[in-house]
Motif scaffolding. Structure first.
Motif, mmCIF file in Angstrom:
data_model
loop_
_atom_site.group_PDB
_atom_site.id
_atom_site.type_symbol
_atom_site.label_atom_id
_atom_site.label_comp_id
_atom_site.label_asym_id
_atom_site.label_seq_id
_atom_site.Cartn_x
_atom_site.Cartn_y
_atom_site.Cartn_z
ATOM 1 N N GLN A 253 0.784 -1.233 0.000
ATOM 2 C CA GLN A 253 0.000 0.000 0.000
ATOM 3 C C GLN A 253 0.817 1.286 0.000
ATOM 4 O O GLN A 253 0.269 2.349 -0.212
ATOM 5 N N SER A 254 2.127 1.219 0.275
ATOM 6 C CA SER A 254 2.875 2.478 0.365
ATOM 7 C C SER A 254 4.365 2.298 0.072
ATOM 8 O O SER A 254 4.910 1.211 0.206
ATOM 9 N N VAL A 255 4.969 3.412 -0.347
ATOM 10 C CA VAL A 255 6.418 3.504 -0.525
ATOM 11 C C VAL A 255 6.839 4.791 0.171
ATOM 12 O O VAL A 255 6.314 5.868 -0.128
ATOM 13 N N LYS A 256 7.766 4.682 1.123
ATOM 14 C CA LYS A 256 8.169 5.838 1.934
ATOM 15 C C LYS A 256 9.650 6.144 1.701
ATOM 16 O O LYS A 256 10.501 5.272 1.855
ATOM 17 N N PHE A 257 9.936 7.390 1.341
ATOM 18 C CA PHE A 257 11.305 7.853 1.107
ATOM 19 C C PHE A 257 11.745 8.763 2.244
ATOM 20 O O PHE A 257 10.950 9.579 2.736
#
Length: 144
Positions: A115-119
């Motif tokens: 559900q997500s990609v965090k940088f």
């Protein structure tokens, strides 16, 4: 045109043709699968949103370099456009944001799931002071 200039032009033309032929003959290895990057590529297209304290924002995503780079262009009313390039680096995803504040945060995906990609920022070029406005991170949430 004198002889020396003509020879230089001919030499440049030959070098250019050899370089073009060499690049055309390259065989690229296929891009390794990267689930998080594949998720990011689903953003390709134009997106519009109303962001609190910012107003209307348009984001355009496009693929480049044989599918190895995702280019984001952000446009906000009354502001210069900004770009970000996302690309796989082994099993990770990294990005460089080219800010209208004239700094360039480099980030790495510190977490990714379905559900997500965090940088989060790993370094920032051209930041005039630690207190200057800049991007420290960004998270993309995906909904089916």
């Amino acid at each position: 045109m004198d002889k020396k200039a003509m020879k230089m032009k001919k030499a440049f033309a030959v070098i250019f043709l050899v370089a073009v032929a060499a690049v055309a003959g390259e065989h690229h290895s296929p891009l390794k699968s990267n689930a998080a990057f594949d998720k990011m590529t689903s953003l390709v297209g134009d997106w519009k949103a109303e962001i609190p304290n910012m107003g209307p924002v348009t984001a355009t995503y496009s693929m480049h370099s044989d599918g190895s780079a995702l280019l984001e262009e952000l446009k906000m009313e009354g502001e210069p456009s900004m770009i970000t390039v996302y690309y796989p680096a082994g099993n990770d995803i990294v990005m460089t944001h080219y800010c209208s504040g004239h700094n360039q945060p480099h980030m790495k995906a510190s977490g990714a799931d379905a559900q997500s990609v965090k940088f989060t920022a790993t370094s920032i070029e051209n930041l005039p002071a630690k207190t200057a406005d800049h991007m420290n991170g960004v998270e993309f949430s995906f909904r089916d």
